[in-house]
Design an enzyme around this catalytic site. Structure first.
Site, PDB file in Angstrom:
ATOM      1  N   GLU A  71      58.427   5.498  -8.132  1.00 36.66           N
ATOM      2  CA  GLU A  71      58.649   6.177  -6.974  1.00 36.66           C
ATOM      3  C   GLU A  71      59.709   7.345  -7.168  1.00 36.66           C
ATOM      4  O   GLU A  71      59.685   8.252  -6.427  1.00 36.66           O
ATOM      5  CB  GLU A  71      59.091   5.048  -5.946  1.00 36.66           C
ATOM      6  CG  GLU A  71      58.322   4.046  -5.813  1.00 36.66           C
ATOM      7  CD  GLU A  71      58.566   2.840  -6.629  1.00 36.66           C
ATOM      8  OE1 GLU A  71      58.265   1.721  -6.164  1.00 36.66           O
ATOM      9  OE2 GLU A  71      58.744   2.967  -7.894  1.00 36.66           O
ATOM     10  N   CYS A  95      61.532  -1.516  -5.732  1.00 34.92           N
ATOM     11  CA  CYS A  95      62.580  -2.285  -6.153  1.00 34.92           C
ATOM     12  C   CYS A  95      63.707  -1.884  -5.047  1.00 34.92           C
ATOM     13  O   CYS A  95      63.563  -0.790  -4.402  1.00 34.92           O
ATOM     14  CB  CYS A  95      63.030  -2.024  -7.605  1.00 34.92           C
ATOM     15  SG  CYS A  95      63.655  -0.412  -8.012  1.00 34.92           S
TER      16      CYS A  95
END
Length: 153
Positions: A71, A95
């Site tokens: 990401e 996360c």
């Protein structure tokens, strides 16, 4: 053969990107889309200037300390996207650290395929006003907050 949806196509691109990862623990891919066009792709691995993982010595206390997450790689490499809000397609749910970066970006919605065992990242996204969708391998889209199956164009 029926035509796949755009959501399926973007998620499949994220899955292909995940295959570029050299991480021995988990291979993750991410794609950022603006106005139905891919503007960035990322996958997890060591920083660009470092050698690829070999499976030996990557983890400290059972946790990888070298990898840049997919990401973050995708967010760091955005090309274009102008005034559009963005959608992110991830092979894994983000996360907490990635979720914070997503909330601080122009990403308005996140689609993920596999839910990571820790869901704190999803909670960060929801509190930050990011819409969260879970996709099934067959292409169904589920609103994470309500658990309802939805049809998106």
């Amino acid at each position: 053969m029926s035509r796949i949806s755009r959501h399926q196509m973007f998620m499949q691109v994220a899955e292909v990107a995940s295959r570029r990862s050299t991480c021995f623990r988990r291979n993750v891919g991410a794609v950022i889309v603006a106005n139905r066009n891919i503007i960035s792709i990322g996958y997890n691995g060591p920083p660009a200037s470092e050698i690829h993982c070999t499976g030996n010595g990557c983890a400290t206390n059972g946790k990888c300390t070298r990898a840049v997450h997919a990401e973050i790689n995708a967010l760091d490499r955005v090309q274009g996207g102008g005034g559009w809000t963005w959608s992110m397609y991830c092979t894994e749910s983000p996360c907490p650290d990635c979720a914070k970066a997503i909330v601080d970006s122009k990403v308005a919605e996140v689609f993920y395929l596999n839910q990571y065992r820790l869901v704190e990242g999803i909670d960060v996204l929801l509190r930050g006003g990011v819409m969260v969708w879970r996709m099934t391998p067959s292409g169904y889209v589920i609103n994470y907050r309500t658990g309802e199956l939805v049809e998106l164009d």
